[in-house]
Design a protein around this motif. Structure first.
Motif, PDB file in Angstrom:
ATOM      1  N   UNK A   1      56.682  34.318  36.057  1.00 37.59           N
ATOM      2  CA  UNK A   1      55.874  33.132  36.335  1.00 37.59           C
ATOM      3  C   UNK A   1      54.566  33.454  37.053  1.00 37.59           C
ATOM      4  N   UNK A   2      54.343  34.732  37.363  1.00 38.59           N
ATOM      5  CA  UNK A   2      53.139  35.129  38.067  1.00 38.59           C
ATOM      6  C   UNK A   2      51.935  35.033  37.139  1.00 38.59           C
ATOM      7  N   UNK A   3      50.832  34.579  37.686  1.00 40.89           N
ATOM      8  CA  UNK A   3      49.602  34.476  36.915  1.00 40.89           C
ATOM      9  C   UNK A   3      49.130  35.868  36.536  1.00 40.89           C
ATOM     10  N   UNK A   4      48.923  36.079  35.253  1.00 37.12           N
ATOM     11  CA  UNK A   4      48.441  37.361  34.762  1.00 37.12           C
ATOM     12  C   UNK A   4      47.162  37.116  33.977  1.00 37.12           C
ATOM     13  N   UNK A   5      46.146  37.839  34.350  1.00 36.69           N
ATOM     14  CA  UNK A   5      44.862  37.713  33.676  1.00 36.69           C
ATOM     15  C   UNK A   5      44.619  39.003  32.905  1.00 36.69           C
ATOM     16  N   UNK A   6      44.344  38.904  31.612  1.00 39.54           N
ATOM     17  CA  UNK A   6      44.111  40.125  30.839  1.00 39.54           C
ATOM     18  C   UNK A   6      42.815  40.809  31.269  1.00 39.54           C
ATOM     19  N   UNK A   7      42.764  42.109  31.058  1.00 41.00           N
ATOM     20  CA  UNK A   7      41.563  42.869  31.401  1.00 41.00           C
ATOM     21  C   UNK A   7      40.403  42.428  30.515  1.00 41.00           C
ATOM     22  N   UNK A   8      39.254  42.268  31.130  1.00 41.81           N
ATOM     23  CA  UNK A   8      38.051  41.856  30.410  1.00 41.81           C
ATOM     24  C   UNK A   8      37.056  43.003  30.375  1.00 41.81           C
ATOM     25  N   UNK A   9      36.322  43.087  29.301  1.00 41.64           N
ATOM     26  CA  UNK A   9      35.261  44.081  29.179  1.00 41.64           C
ATOM     27  C   UNK A   9      33.970  43.356  28.837  1.00 41.64           C
ATOM     28  N   UNK A  10      32.862  43.897  29.327  1.00 37.19           N
ATOM     29  CA  UNK A  10      31.564  43.307  29.020  1.00 37.19           C
ATOM     30  C   UNK A  10      31.155  43.786  27.633  1.00 37.19           C
ATOM     31  N   UNK A  11      31.112  42.851  26.701  1.00 42.21           N
ATOM     32  CA  UNK A  11      30.723  43.181  25.336  1.00 42.21           C
ATOM     33  C   UNK A  11      29.223  43.335  25.200  1.00 42.21           C
ATOM     34  N   UNK A  12      28.479  42.444  25.811  1.00 41.94           N
ATOM     35  CA  UNK A  12      27.023  42.489  25.768  1.00 41.94           C
ATOM     36  C   UNK A  12      26.498  41.675  26.936  1.00 41.94           C
ATOM     37  N   UNK A  13      25.244  41.941  27.318  1.00 39.44           N
ATOM     38  CA  UNK A  13      24.626  41.165  28.380  1.00 39.44           C
ATOM     39  C   UNK A  13      23.131  41.127  28.159  1.00 39.44           C
ATOM     40  N   UNK A  14      22.501  40.125  28.746  1.00 36.57           N
ATOM     41  CA  UNK A  14      21.051  40.015  28.659  1.00 36.57           C
ATOM     42  C   UNK A  14      20.540  39.207  29.841  1.00 36.57           C
ATOM     43  N   UNK A  15      19.294  39.445  30.194  1.00 35.96           N
ATOM     44  CA  UNK A  15      18.639  38.698  31.261  1.00 35.96           C
ATOM     45  C   UNK A  15      17.726  37.688  30.590  1.00 35.96           C
ATOM     46  N   UNK A  16      17.903  36.423  30.952  1.00 39.08           N
ATOM     47  CA  UNK A  16      17.066  35.371  30.384  1.00 39.08           C
ATOM     48  C   UNK A  16      15.979  34.997  31.379  1.00 39.08           C
ATOM     49  N   UNK A  17      14.756  34.975  30.905  1.00 46.63           N
ATOM     50  CA  UNK A  17      13.619  34.574  31.733  1.00 46.63           C
ATOM     51  C   UNK A  17      13.395  33.083  31.527  1.00 46.63           C
ATOM     52  N   UNK A  18      12.951  32.424  32.530  1.00 46.13           N
ATOM     53  CA  UNK A  18      12.662  31.002  32.461  1.00 46.13           C
ATOM     54  C   UNK A  18      12.253  30.537  33.832  1.00 46.13           C
ATOM     55  N   UNK A  19      12.525  29.299  34.156  1.00 50.22           N
ATOM     56  CA  UNK A  19      12.236  28.816  35.503  1.00 50.22           C
ATOM     57  C   UNK A  19      12.989  29.649  36.532  1.00 50.22           C
ATOM     58  N   UNK A  20      14.233  29.944  36.209  1.00 52.78           N
ATOM     59  CA  UNK A  20      15.028  30.831  37.063  1.00 52.78           C
ATOM     60  C   UNK A  20      15.605  31.928  36.190  1.00 52.78           C
ATOM     61  N   UNK A  21      15.607  33.122  36.723  1.00 55.34           N
ATOM     62  CA  UNK A  21      16.215  34.230  35.981  1.00 55.34           C
ATOM     63  C   UNK A  21      17.724  34.028  35.970  1.00 55.34           C
ATOM     64  N   UNK A  22      18.340  34.350  34.847  1.00 48.52           N
ATOM     65  CA  UNK A  22      19.790  34.267  34.768  1.00 48.52           C
ATOM     66  C   UNK A  22      20.313  35.426  33.941  1.00 48.52           C
ATOM     67  N   UNK A  23      21.539  35.789  34.205  1.00 51.58           N
ATOM     68  CA  UNK A  23      22.204  36.872  33.487  1.00 51.58           C
ATOM     69  C   UNK A  23      23.297  36.241  32.635  1.00 51.58           C
ATOM     70  N   UNK A  24      23.296  36.571  31.357  1.00 54.34           N
ATOM     71  CA  UNK A  24      24.309  36.067  30.440  1.00 54.34           C
ATOM     72  C   UNK A  24      25.128  37.264  29.978  1.00 54.34           C
ATOM     73  N   UNK A  25      26.457  37.195  30.219  1.00 55.28           N
ATOM     74  CA  UNK A  25      27.360  38.273  29.805  1.00 55.28           C
ATOM     75  C   UNK A  25      28.384  37.719  28.826  1.00 55.28           C
ATOM     76  N   UNK A  26      28.656  38.495  27.800  1.00 57.35           N
ATOM     77  CA  UNK A  26      29.722  38.143  26.857  1.00 57.35           C
ATOM     78  C   UNK A  26      30.902  39.035  27.185  1.00 57.35           C
ATOM     79  N   UNK A  27      32.006  38.430  27.610  1.00 57.61           N
ATOM     80  CA  UNK A  27      33.214  39.152  27.988  1.00 57.61           C
ATOM     81  C   UNK A  27      34.215  39.089  26.847  1.00 57.61           C
ATOM     82  N   UNK A  28      34.843  40.212  26.548  1.00 50.55           N
ATOM     83  CA  UNK A  28      35.843  40.249  25.489  1.00 50.55           C
ATOM     84  C   UNK A  28      37.167  40.725  26.067  1.00 50.55           C
TER      85      UNK A  28
END
Length: 129
Positions: A60-87
């Motif tokens: 019954x213990x919460x188990x979270x599968x391992x995640x890997x960063x598939x891709x990432x990018x920095x978006x420029x705009x009013x505020x900088x943000x980082x977008x990561x795709x986790x697989x």
């Protein structure tokens, strides 16, 4: 009657979760006011089923599968943000959806905070290993 059963359930569940031996459990029950005969009667089936209870709580213990960063990018705009795709190899949610990609969007400030906290957690884990 329901309250007594709820208290016993909680007591036995916590004893199994924290790997309490039967003699300690018996003493604790006696300190709570249960007669020795009754506390010993509760400890016998507890001791017999302790491993099964611990296995059930582990399932019954919460188990979270391992995640890997598939891709990432920095978006420029009013505020900088980082977008990561986790697989993940396994499904993260309970929907059974075959698409295991998650998208995480963080502001630059939150990204730096996350990075600092992950480095701190890593150093703490390295210390105890």
């Amino acid at each position: 009657m329901k309250a007594c059963i709820a208290v016993l359930h909680s007591f036995i569940a916590n004893a199994a979760k924290f790997d309490i031996d039967d003699s300690t459990m018996s003493k604790e029950l006696q300190q709570l006011g249960l007669p020795k005969e009754h506390s010993d009667a509760l400890c016998t089936p507890y001791l017999d089923n302790k491993d099964a209870l611990q296995a059930k709580f582990l399932d019954q213990t919460l188990k979270i599968p391992a995640l890997q960063i598939g891709a990432w990018q920095v978006q420029q705009g009013e505020t900088k943000s980082v977008v990561m795709r986790l697989t993940s190899a396994k499904s993260v949610d309970q929907t059974g959806d075959k698409n295991n990609d998650l998208q995480l969007c963080l502001t630059a400030e939150k990204f730096h905070l996350l990075l600092r906290e992950l480095k701190t957690a890593r150093s703490l884990l390295d210390e105890i290993s």
